[in-house]
Scaffold this active site. Sequence first.
Site, short mmCIF file in Angstrom:
data_model
loop_
_atom_site.label_atom_id
_atom_site.label_comp_id
_atom_site.label_asym_id
_atom_site.label_seq_id
_atom_site.Cartn_x
_atom_site.Cartn_y
_atom_site.Cartn_z
N HIS A 264 49.06 -1.87 94.11
CA HIS A 264 48.68 -0.55 93.62
C HIS A 264 49.88 0.39 93.72
CE1 HIS A 264 44.05 -0.63 93.53
NE2 HIS A 264 44.49 -1.88 93.52
N GLU A 265 49.92 1.38 92.84
CA GLU A 265 51.04 2.34 92.76
C GLU A 265 52.39 1.63 92.64
OE1 GLU A 265 47.58 3.83 94.64
OE2 GLU A 265 49.08 2.81 95.86
N HIS B 48 45.40 -5.32 103.71
CA HIS B 48 45.79 -4.11 102.99
C HIS B 48 47.04 -3.53 103.62
CE1 HIS B 48 45.32 0.35 101.98
NE2 HIS B 48 45.53 -0.26 100.83
N HIS B 49 48.05 -3.29 102.80
CA HIS B 49 49.31 -2.70 103.24
C HIS B 49 49.56 -1.42 102.46
CE1 HIS B 49 51.08 -6.88 104.54
NE2 HIS B 49 50.16 -6.43 105.36
N GLU B 50 49.10 -0.29 102.99
CA GLU B 50 49.49 1.00 102.43
C GLU B 50 50.80 1.42 103.08
OE1 GLU B 50 50.44 3.90 100.53
OE2 GLU B 50 48.48 3.14 99.86
N GLU C 202 38.45 4.71 91.13
CA GLU C 202 38.44 5.60 92.29
C GLU C 202 38.44 7.07 91.89
OE1 GLU C 202 43.07 5.72 93.61
OE2 GLU C 202 42.14 3.76 93.53
N GLU D 211 47.20 -2.31 89.84
CA GLU D 211 46.44 -1.14 89.39
C GLU D 211 47.20 -0.50 88.23
OE1 GLU D 211 44.42 2.69 91.57
OE2 GLU D 211 46.52 2.24 91.97
#
Length: 673
Positions: free
Chosen positions: A454-455, A382-384, A479, A473
């Site tokens: 995502h985003e 996961h890379h936020e 969510e 996403e």
Amino acid sequence: MKKLIMILIASWVSSAAATQNPIASVASPEETLGVNVYLSSNGEPSYNVVYKGKDLVADSRLGFELKNQPALTSGFKVVAAKKSRFDETWEQPWGEERFIRNHYNQLRITLREVFGAKRKLDVVFRVYDDGVGFRYEFPEQDSLTTIEILHELTQFNMTADHTAWWTPGQAGNQYEYLYQKTPISKMGLVHTPVTLQTNEGLFVALHEAALHNYSTMNVTGGADGKINATLVPTSKHQPIAVKLTAPAVTPWRTLQVEESAANLVTNYLTLNLNEPNKLGDVSWIKPAKYVGVWWELHLEKTSWKSGPTHGATTANTKKYIDFAAKHGFAGVLVEGWNLGWDGEWWKPGGGNNFNFYTPTPDFDVKELSRYAAEKGVYIIGHHETGAAIENYESQLDDAFKFLNQNGMKAVKTGYVETGEELVNGLYHHGQYYVNHAQRVIDIAAQYKVAVVAHETVKDTGERRTYPNIISREVARGQEYDAWSVDGGNPPNHTAIIPFTRLLSGPMDFTPGAFELTLPSRPKNQVNTTLAKQLALYVVIYSPVQMASDLPEHYEQHLDAFQFIKDVAVDWETTRALGGEIGEYAAIARKDRHSDNWFIGALTNEKARSLQLKLDFLDTGKKYTARIYQDGKTAHYATNPGSYEIREIEVTRGDELVLPLSPGGGAAISLIAK
């Protein structure tokens, strides 16, 4: 023969031709759709689209406003108008349809200014029986080398103020909004795909394809059904939307056209307008189901930040690995495993603290990679980024090398921000960000990592060219049920997105909630029945599907959980069995690796009974139909957990009657004998 050709052409040429003759026209292979191109007395190019002899898109302008140069809008003459035909059937390495026919007639219009710099511009139209795509091409030329676009002036002028389903463009939550239904004139600046229903009952999805090195196209609605392309600018202080060097092309502007909403589901125009696979052997990309440390974070049972409530610990991750191995899931998603989560990372600049290759002390990545491999499972990274793109790009090579070295075959990326600007002040989804997203795809491919984004920028069919961008996403996902101040997604949300957002490509919606009343979140609940949660695995297409709930909740309902274990994620073919936007959807898909079929059906807040004819099943085969349906007293608000399971034997041509409760659904596995 010449007379016959003229009669056929007359069946699709616009009625506008009575007052203005087109400079060129092209029809689809079966002459269902046609495009006429016009040049006014001032040399202004425009086009219109005709469906079965009637105008669908009225006369609409073409062209650009440029910085420090005259606009490319008028003063043109036609140098050439060349037609061609194309017909192929290509195979997706993974997807909702294994074999896709790419069949169109093409018209290339070459324009050149009569006076001045005599700049050249090509407009290319591809006309299919179920849609139209067109783009601009800037040939190599001395008079136009650097192209700085302020505005793309493309119009899509519909013939009336049709009904539209849309979400707002350039708003604070990017694409994550509930859909609105209004006339075109009331929709303002919106994202694409935007889906229209004409006054005659035709369905049109307006979008774009092959978005590369260009700004995202939003559209703006106006009076009388007029729609204008509206590019995302560079920033508040920099009006240039796109900077190109000739030769260059724009993305395709697309119109998918069907006589029913259900048929839009299997319209593959945007995929066809993208280039074939550029990655070569992509056998390492495997569609899969996964579980993970995710829902418990949203329910605040654990946290992303380190400390006593940290969710991404070695022990907690092993619990999910054990559950995945026991039930046949391929991946385990872990969020919050790396340094950078302890600060206010969601605020401007907070994402600069993320490190994408250094785990927290309580996350033993070497041991977990070993343990997962031993169990036949892999960890999903996961890379936020907190929208701090420069920080992420400075670590891209090290970050993806780290994933590869630790057996992480996929990564979920994120770009959470509190507005429409990135940390560097540039607009999210402008040309800069589009190019960043491509760099992530490229380096991920080098290290054989699939990306679930995502985003990010919306899907425009790039998965055909880069099959490692496996899902996104880019809409309001599940969510929101955990914490949204409006109480979560309403029941009609999942009856809208199959005909809007999902027309652009796969969605990581994260279905599978079994604890629907959310005791730890008393102001929220998941506004579906449990049976509808199962239906989402078929209705909402993605080659990577999450079983999002906590393991202990699945252990309490192993009979219903069986459908999630059984349902495929890679499909041979898809059949839309019925649907109305915002009302209901019913979809059947055949597993690519067996003779089994799966059906998902869902409704909005209204109860209804669906009658489905199984005329898509293989002739001569018998199937055991295991039907997961709403209980007799099921209701998304008052009794969401009530469900029933029954089995019957069926063959091709049989009919099933599915009772759907308010906010409910049904899921069916059809196992070939």
